[in-house]
Design a protein around this motif. Structure first.
Motif, PDB file in Angstrom:
ATOM      1  N   LEU A 161       0.823  -1.211   0.000  1.00 12.73           N
ATOM      2  CA  LEU A 161       0.000   0.000   0.000  1.00 12.73           C
ATOM      3  C   LEU A 161       0.858   1.263   0.000  1.00 12.73           C
ATOM      4  O   LEU A 161       0.537   2.258   0.641  1.00 12.73           O
ATOM      5  CB  LEU A 161      -0.946  -0.002   1.201  1.00 12.73           C
ATOM      6  N   GLY A 162       2.008   1.196  -0.712  1.00 18.95           N
ATOM      7  CA  GLY A 162       2.883   2.347  -0.838  1.00 18.95           C
ATOM      8  C   GLY A 162       3.821   2.590   0.340  1.00 18.95           C
ATOM      9  O   GLY A 162       4.626   3.506   0.314  1.00 18.95           O
ATOM     10  N   ILE A 163       3.716   1.763   1.373  1.00 18.06           N
ATOM     11  CA  ILE A 163       4.548   1.932   2.569  1.00 18.06           C
ATOM     12  C   ILE A 163       5.650   0.872   2.550  1.00 18.06           C
ATOM     13  O   ILE A 163       5.385  -0.323   2.355  1.00 18.06           O
ATOM     14  CB  ILE A 163       3.705   1.790   3.848  1.00 18.06           C
ATOM     15  N   THR A 164       6.898   1.296   2.760  1.00 25.29           N
ATOM     16  CA  THR A 164       8.022   0.356   2.787  1.00 25.29           C
ATOM     17  C   THR A 164       7.938  -0.491   4.048  1.00 25.29           C
ATOM     18  O   THR A 164       7.970   0.039   5.159  1.00 25.29           O
ATOM     19  CB  THR A 164       9.366   1.103   2.727  1.00 25.29           C
ATOM     20  N   VAL A 165       7.803  -1.809   3.864  1.00 25.04           N
ATOM     21  CA  VAL A 165       7.704  -2.733   4.998  1.00 25.04           C
ATOM     22  C   VAL A 165       9.000  -3.501   5.226  1.00 25.04           C
ATOM     23  O   VAL A 165       9.193  -4.086   6.291  1.00 25.04           O
ATOM     24  CB  VAL A 165       6.515  -3.711   4.827  1.00 25.04           C
ATOM     25  N   ALA A 166       9.891  -3.506   4.223  1.00 25.37           N
ATOM     26  CA  ALA A 166      11.181  -4.176   4.371  1.00 25.37           C
ATOM     27  C   ALA A 166      12.155  -3.627   3.345  1.00 25.37           C
ATOM     28  O   ALA A 166      11.753  -3.149   2.278  1.00 25.37           O
ATOM     29  CB  ALA A 166      11.034  -5.691   4.195  1.00 25.37           C
ATOM     30  N   GLU A 167      13.442  -3.680   3.694  1.00 26.50           N
ATOM     31  CA  GLU A 167      14.512  -3.305   2.778  1.00 26.50           C
ATOM     32  C   GLU A 167      15.516  -4.448   2.726  1.00 26.50           C
ATOM     33  O   GLU A 167      15.802  -5.075   3.744  1.00 26.50           O
ATOM     34  CB  GLU A 167      15.205  -2.020   3.242  1.00 26.50           C
ATOM     35  N   ILE A 168      16.014  -4.696   1.521  1.00 23.90           N
ATOM     36  CA  ILE A 168      16.984  -5.771   1.320  1.00 23.90           C
ATOM     37  C   ILE A 168      18.243  -5.168   0.714  1.00 23.90           C
ATOM     38  O   ILE A 168      18.166  -4.382  -0.232  1.00 23.90           O
ATOM     39  CB  ILE A 168      16.414  -6.867   0.393  1.00 23.90           C
ATOM     40  N   SER A 169      19.372  -5.525   1.275  1.00 26.90           N
ATOM     41  CA  SER A 169      20.675  -5.109   0.741  1.00 26.90           C
ATOM     42  C   SER A 169      21.410  -6.367   0.304  1.00 26.90           C
ATOM     43  O   SER A 169      21.493  -7.327   1.075  1.00 26.90           O
ATOM     44  CB  SER A 169      21.500  -4.383   1.805  1.00 26.90           C
ATOM     45  N   ILE A 170      21.938  -6.358  -0.923  1.00 22.48           N
ATOM     46  CA  ILE A 170      22.632  -7.538  -1.458  1.00 22.48           C
ATOM     47  C   ILE A 170      23.929  -7.090  -2.125  1.00 22.48           C
ATOM     48  O   ILE A 170      23.959  -6.090  -2.839  1.00 22.48           O
ATOM     49  CB  ILE A 170      21.768  -8.293  -2.497  1.00 22.48           C
ATOM     50  N   PHE A 171      24.960  -7.862  -1.903  1.00 25.40           N
ATOM     51  CA  PHE A 171      26.264  -7.631  -2.533  1.00 25.40           C
ATOM     52  C   PHE A 171      26.565  -8.834  -3.423  1.00 25.40           C
ATOM     53  O   PHE A 171      26.663  -9.961  -2.942  1.00 25.40           O
ATOM     54  CB  PHE A 171      27.344  -7.485  -1.456  1.00 25.40           C
ATOM     55  N   PHE A 172      26.640  -8.616  -4.740  1.00 23.19           N
ATOM     56  CA  PHE A 172      26.944  -9.671  -5.710  1.00 23.19           C
ATOM     57  C   PHE A 172      28.438  -9.640  -6.028  1.00 23.19           C
ATOM     58  O   PHE A 172      29.010  -8.569  -6.195  1.00 23.19           O
ATOM     59  CB  PHE A 172      26.191  -9.432  -7.031  1.00 23.19           C
ATOM     60  N   ASP A 173      29.033 -10.829  -6.156  1.00 25.45           N
ATOM     61  CA  ASP A 173      30.458 -10.898  -6.487  1.00 25.45           C
ATOM     62  C   ASP A 173      30.696 -12.100  -7.393  1.00 25.45           C
ATOM     63  O   ASP A 173      30.276 -13.213  -7.104  1.00 25.45           O
ATOM     64  CB  ASP A 173      31.292 -11.034  -5.214  1.00 25.45           C
ATOM     65  N   LYS A 174      31.387 -11.856  -8.509  1.00 23.71           N
ATOM     66  CA  LYS A 174      31.743 -12.972  -9.400  1.00 23.71           C
ATOM     67  C   LYS A 174      33.251 -13.024  -9.631  1.00 23.71           C
ATOM     68  O   LYS A 174      33.719 -13.521 -10.647  1.00 23.71           O
ATOM     69  CB  LYS A 174      30.941 -12.902 -10.696  1.00 23.71           C
ATOM     70  N   THR A 175      34.014 -12.518  -8.645  1.00 20.41           N
ATOM     71  CA  THR A 175      35.466 -12.587  -8.713  1.00 20.41           C
ATOM     72  C   THR A 175      35.873 -14.057  -8.718  1.00 20.41           C
ATOM     73  O   THR A 175      35.397 -14.859  -7.931  1.00 20.41           O
ATOM     74  CB  THR A 175      36.091 -11.877  -7.487  1.00 20.41           C
ATOM     75  N   GLU A 176      36.774 -14.408  -9.621  1.00 17.57           N
ATOM     76  CA  GLU A 176      37.277 -15.793  -9.719  1.00 17.57           C
ATOM     77  C   GLU A 176      38.333 -16.032  -8.663  1.00 17.57           C
ATOM     78  O   GLU A 176      39.160 -15.153  -8.427  1.00 17.57           O
ATOM     79  CB  GLU A 176      37.873 -16.029 -11.110  1.00 17.57           C
ATOM     80  N   PRO A 177      38.375 -17.186  -8.018  1.00 18.98           N
ATOM     81  CA  PRO A 177      37.349 -18.226  -8.082  1.00 18.98           C
ATOM     82  C   PRO A 177      36.110 -17.792  -7.285  1.00 18.98           C
ATOM     83  O   PRO A 177      36.231 -17.181  -6.231  1.00 18.98           O
ATOM     84  CB  PRO A 177      38.013 -19.437  -7.432  1.00 18.98           C
ATOM     85  N   VAL A 178      34.928 -18.098  -7.832  1.00 20.94           N
ATOM     86  CA  VAL A 178      33.676 -17.723  -7.195  1.00 20.94           C
ATOM     87  C   VAL A 178      33.517 -18.528  -5.919  1.00 20.94           C
ATOM     88  O   VAL A 178      33.646 -19.747  -5.909  1.00 20.94           O
ATOM     89  CB  VAL A 178      32.474 -17.968  -8.145  1.00 20.94           C
ATOM     90  N   ARG A 179      33.264 -17.820  -4.809  1.00 22.08           N
ATOM     91  CA  ARG A 179      33.027 -18.490  -3.527  1.00 22.08           C
ATOM     92  C   ARG A 179      31.575 -18.941  -3.478  1.00 22.08           C
ATOM     93  O   ARG A 179      30.685 -18.178  -3.859  1.00 22.08           O
ATOM     94  CB  ARG A 179      33.318 -17.550  -2.362  1.00 22.08           C
TER      95      ARG A 179
END
Length: 182
Positions: A161-179
Motif C-alpha cells: 500500500l505504498g509503505i516500505t515494509v522491508a529493505e533488502i541489501s545484497i552484494f553480488f560478487d563474481k570474482t574468480e574463483p567464485v566463492r
C-alpha cells in the motif's frame, strides 16, 4: 505552535515522499550496467533483510547460475538463509530491442520489468512472500548499481500500500574463483 507543526508536516511529507530516484539520475555514469554481461555464469551474493523499523530480520547467501541464449536469459538462484531455510527462484528474462528487460518467476505476480542507464538498473515487480501461515503480495522496487566488472550492490524496497515494509541489501560478487554459499 502545535498547529504550525501539523501544517509543516502536511506540506513537507508529500515533498519528501515525492523525492525518489530516477534512472535519469545515472545517465553518463560509469561503469555501465549491462545485465547479460554481468549476470552470466556463476555469481555469489550475500544479503540482509531489514523490517520497517530497520531491524535486521534475516541474513542469506545466494548461489546464482546465469545463462543466456541471445536476448533470453535464465537466472537460477539458490538462497541459503541463516535460519536454515533454502529457497530456489528461477528467473526467465527477456531483453527487448530497446534494452528494456522483462522477467517471470514462480513467486512473481505477473511480469517484472526494468531497464538500465549508466551504472544503475531498476527492476520492479510484485513478489508473493510467505510469512508464517499467510502470503503477502509486496511491490518490489529493486535498484542495482555496478561497482566494477565483478561486483554489484543491490537495494530493494518492499512495499505494501505504498509503505516500505522491508529493505533488502545484497552484494553480488563474481570474482574468480567464485566463492559458494553451500
Amino acid at each position: 505552535m502545535k498547529l504550525f507543526k501539523y501544517l509543516l508536516l502536511f506540506f513537507i511529507i508529500p515533498f519528501v515522499l515525492s523525492c525518489s530516484s530516477s534512472l535519469d539520475d545515472y545517465e553518463n555514469t560509469k561503469p555501465e550496467f549491462d545485465l547479460p554481461t554481468y549476470f552470466d555464469g556463476e555469481i555469489t551474493a550475500w544479503g540482509i533483510v531489514q523490517d520497517y523499523s530497520n531491524k535486521l530480520t534475516r541474513r542469506f547467501c545466494v548461489d546464482i547460475i546465469a545463462t543466456w541464449q541471445g536476448s533470453e536469459g535464465q537466472l537460477h538462484e539458490t538462497f541459503f538463509y541463516n535460519d536454515g531455510e533454502k529457497q530456489i527462484r528461477i528467473w526467465n528474462l527477456n531483453i527487448a530491442d530497446d534494452g528494456s528487460v522483462t522477467g517471470t518467476a514462480a513467486d512473481v505476480i505477473g511480469e517484472a520489468s526494468g531497464s538500465s542507464l549508466g551504472t544503475a538498473f531498476n527492476w520492479q515487480y510484485t513478489l508473493r512472500v510467505p510469512v508464517d501461515d499467510t502470503e503477502y503480495n509486496l511491490f518490489v522496487d529493486d535498484w542495482m548499481y555496478m561497482m566494477d566488472t565483478n561486483r554489484v550492490m543491490n537495494r530493494s524496497y518492499m512495499k505494501k500500500l505504498g509503505i516500505t515494509v522491508a529493505e533488502i541489501s545484497i552484494f553480488f560478487d563474481k570474482t574468480e574463483p567464485v566463492r559458494k554459499c553451500g
